[in-house]
Design an enzyme around this catalytic site. Sequence first.
Site, PDB file in Angstrom:
ATOM      1  N   PRO A 172       0.732  -1.353  -0.125  1.00 55.93           N
ATOM      2  CA  PRO A 172      -0.058   0.124   0.219  1.00 55.93           C
ATOM      3  C   PRO A 172       0.781   1.428  -0.106  1.00 55.93           C
ATOM      4  O   PRO A 172       1.743   1.358   0.694  1.00 55.93           O
ATOM      5  CB  PRO A 172      -0.934  -0.090   1.353  1.00 55.93           C
ATOM      6  CG  PRO A 172      -0.262  -0.916   2.205  1.00 55.93           C
ATOM      7  CD  PRO A 172       0.462  -1.781   1.318  1.00 55.93           C
ATOM      8  N   ARG A 184       5.251  10.969  -2.321  1.00 50.23           N
ATOM      9  CA  ARG A 184       4.574  10.701  -0.691  1.00 50.23           C
ATOM     10  C   ARG A 184       5.949  11.141   0.134  1.00 50.23           C
ATOM     11  O   ARG A 184       7.012  10.168   0.180  1.00 50.23           O
ATOM     12  CB  ARG A 184       4.272   9.339  -0.792  1.00 50.23           C
ATOM     13  CG  ARG A 184       3.839   8.837   0.755  1.00 50.23           C
ATOM     14  CD  ARG A 184       3.405   7.501   0.603  1.00 50.23           C
ATOM     15  NE  ARG A 184       3.058   7.048   2.110  1.00 50.23           N
ATOM     16  CZ  ARG A 184       3.698   5.980   2.463  1.00 50.23           C
ATOM     17  NH1 ARG A 184       4.237   5.205   1.659  1.00 50.23           N
ATOM     18  NH2 ARG A 184       3.478   5.575   3.738  1.00 50.23           N
ATOM     19  N   TYR A 193      11.081   8.355   2.248  1.00 56.47           N
ATOM     20  CA  TYR A 193      10.684   7.573   1.183  1.00 56.47           C
ATOM     21  C   TYR A 193      11.696   7.663   0.086  1.00 56.47           C
ATOM     22  O   TYR A 193      11.688   6.800  -1.075  1.00 56.47           O
ATOM     23  CB  TYR A 193       9.433   7.023   0.739  1.00 56.47           C
ATOM     24  CG  TYR A 193       8.422   6.884   1.910  1.00 56.47           C
ATOM     25  CD1 TYR A 193       8.820   5.309   2.641  1.00 56.47           C
ATOM     26  CD2 TYR A 193       7.563   7.397   2.523  1.00 56.47           C
ATOM     27  CE1 TYR A 193       8.200   4.930   3.744  1.00 56.47           C
ATOM     28  CE2 TYR A 193       6.774   7.170   3.582  1.00 56.47           C
ATOM     29  CZ  TYR A 193       7.156   5.768   4.277  1.00 56.47           C
ATOM     30  OH  TYR A 193       6.476   5.410   5.181  1.00 56.47           O
ATOM     31  N   ALA A 203       2.832  -0.946   5.278  1.00 54.63           N
ATOM     32  CA  ALA A 203       2.129  -0.936   6.336  1.00 54.63           C
ATOM     33  C   ALA A 203       1.608  -2.381   7.072  1.00 54.63           C
ATOM     34  O   ALA A 203       1.415  -2.665   7.848  1.00 54.63           O
ATOM     35  CB  ALA A 203       1.247   0.169   6.577  1.00 54.63           C
ATOM     36  N   HIS A 212       3.454  -4.572   9.236  1.00 55.70           N
ATOM     37  CA  HIS A 212       3.270  -4.532  10.774  1.00 55.70           C
ATOM     38  C   HIS A 212       1.886  -5.252  11.455  1.00 55.70           C
ATOM     39  O   HIS A 212       1.647  -5.113  12.503  1.00 55.70           O
ATOM     40  CB  HIS A 212       3.579  -3.114  11.234  1.00 55.70           C
ATOM     41  CG  HIS A 212       4.596  -2.279  10.467  1.00 55.70           C
ATOM     42  ND1 HIS A 212       5.707  -2.848  10.713  1.00 55.70           N
ATOM     43  CD2 HIS A 212       4.533  -1.388   9.744  1.00 55.70           C
ATOM     44  CE1 HIS A 212       6.628  -1.979  10.256  1.00 55.70           C
ATOM     45  NE2 HIS A 212       5.865  -1.085   9.231  1.00 55.70           N
ATOM     46  N   ASP A 263       1.322 -15.559   6.634  1.00 55.53           N
ATOM     47  CA  ASP A 263       0.712 -16.926   6.575  1.00 55.53           C
ATOM     48  C   ASP A 263       0.893 -17.410   4.881  1.00 55.53           C
ATOM     49  O   ASP A 263       1.437 -18.560   4.715  1.00 55.53           O
ATOM     50  CB  ASP A 263      -0.600 -17.208   6.731  1.00 55.53           C
ATOM     51  CG  ASP A 263      -0.566 -17.002   8.462  1.00 55.53           C
ATOM     52  OD1 ASP A 263       0.511 -17.186   8.955  1.00 55.53           O
ATOM     53  OD2 ASP A 263      -1.699 -17.303   9.130  1.00 55.53           O
ATOM     54  N   GLU A 288      12.231  -9.691   2.375  1.00 55.41           N
ATOM     55  CA  GLU A 288      11.442  -8.409   2.614  1.00 55.41           C
ATOM     56  C   GLU A 288      12.382  -7.055   2.564  1.00 55.41           C
ATOM     57  O   GLU A 288      13.473  -7.273   3.135  1.00 55.41           O
ATOM     58  CB  GLU A 288      10.993  -8.590   4.114  1.00 55.41           C
ATOM     59  CG  GLU A 288      10.290  -7.283   4.866  1.00 55.41           C
ATOM     60  CD  GLU A 288      10.003  -7.583   6.269  1.00 55.41           C
ATOM     61  OE1 GLU A 288       9.560  -6.606   6.837  1.00 55.41           O
ATOM     62  OE2 GLU A 288      10.250  -8.562   6.773  1.00 55.41           O
ATOM     63  N   LEU A 308      12.244   0.666   2.192  1.00 56.54           N
ATOM     64  CA  LEU A 308      12.872   1.921   1.561  1.00 56.54           C
ATOM     65  C   LEU A 308      13.369   2.649   3.060  1.00 56.54           C
ATOM     66  O   LEU A 308      14.455   3.084   2.763  1.00 56.54           O
ATOM     67  CB  LEU A 308      11.930   2.857   1.027  1.00 56.54           C
ATOM     68  CG  LEU A 308      11.392   2.490  -0.428  1.00 56.54           C
ATOM     69  CD1 LEU A 308      10.373   3.228  -0.644  1.00 56.54           C
ATOM     70  CD2 LEU A 308      12.733   2.326  -1.370  1.00 56.54           C
ATOM     71  N   SER A 309      12.745   2.716   4.171  1.00 53.45           N
ATOM     72  CA  SER A 309      13.017   3.479   5.348  1.00 53.45           C
ATOM     73  C   SER A 309      13.649   2.223   6.209  1.00 53.45           C
ATOM     74  O   SER A 309      13.269   1.261   6.230  1.00 53.45           O
ATOM     75  CB  SER A 309      11.927   4.291   6.057  1.00 53.45           C
ATOM     76  OG  SER A 309      11.038   3.457   6.357  1.00 53.45           O
ATOM     77  N   ARG A 353      12.219   4.455  13.098  1.00 58.29           N
ATOM     78  CA  ARG A 353      10.872   5.096  13.130  1.00 58.29           C
ATOM     79  C   ARG A 353       9.994   4.804  14.210  1.00 58.29           C
ATOM     80  O   ARG A 353      10.341   4.592  15.184  1.00 58.29           O
ATOM     81  CB  ARG A 353      10.236   4.832  11.850  1.00 58.29           C
ATOM     82  CG  ARG A 353      11.297   5.231  10.528  1.00 58.29           C
ATOM     83  CD  ARG A 353      10.523   4.980   9.198  1.00 58.29           C
ATOM     84  NE  ARG A 353       9.316   6.001   9.245  1.00 58.29           N
ATOM     85  CZ  ARG A 353       8.418   5.382   8.317  1.00 58.29           C
ATOM     86  NH1 ARG A 353       8.595   4.767   7.349  1.00 58.29           N
ATOM     87  NH2 ARG A 353       7.453   6.480   8.326  1.00 58.29           N
ATOM     88  N   ARG A 403       6.262   0.402  14.079  1.00 58.09           N
ATOM     89  CA  ARG A 403       7.022   0.095  12.904  1.00 58.09           C
ATOM     90  C   ARG A 403       8.071  -0.980  13.109  1.00 58.09           C
ATOM     91  O   ARG A 403       8.735  -1.531  12.177  1.00 58.09           O
ATOM     92  CB  ARG A 403       7.403   1.138  12.006  1.00 58.09           C
ATOM     93  CG  ARG A 403       6.368   1.910  11.475  1.00 58.09           C
ATOM     94  CD  ARG A 403       6.844   3.052  10.684  1.00 58.09           C
ATOM     95  NE  ARG A 403       5.788   4.012  10.183  1.00 58.09           N
ATOM     96  CZ  ARG A 403       4.929   4.111   9.483  1.00 58.09           C
ATOM     97  NH1 ARG A 403       4.864   3.016   8.635  1.00 58.09           N
ATOM     98  NH2 ARG A 403       4.292   5.221   9.222  1.00 58.09           N
TER      99      ARG A 403
END
Length: 160
Positions: A10, A18, A23, A77, A80, A87, A98, A101-102, A107, A111
Amino acid sequence: MPSILVLHGPNLNLLGQREPGIYGTATLAEINERLQQEAQLHQFTLSFLQSNHEGILVDAIHSARDEHQGLIINAGAYTHTSIAIRDAIAAVGLATVEVHLSNIYRRETFRHHSYIAPVVLGQISGFGSDSYLLGLQALVRYISQTTMQAHPNLSSENET
């Protein structure tokens, strides 16, 4: 040719616009193009999907089992919050990296936890768009080594 699915979660469709201080300024199209170029160097193919919808991401992970040898995921998001994505990754058993970017550990506290991290090969975060590139390089190396271990005669056949 080996294939990897790259899943963007997302809000990643808004990259470049953004919160560039967090980011970066690279767009999703620019990140995908850079990944495509890197994959071609290693004779891998990539497929890309971005969705803001958890179920679409889960369905893509399920489908990847029969189509790809690996998965790179930035679940945004959902990292988290989504036990469903966790699963799905565990269920299909694909080599998965995985990426973020940040640096999620520098943070907000919420997160710092990833439901995904325990079921993937590794996690790369904090390097901006390079996180994707580093994830791809690690996954290509892993898949290549795993393939060579499973089929040791491939290298001698390719050299003739």
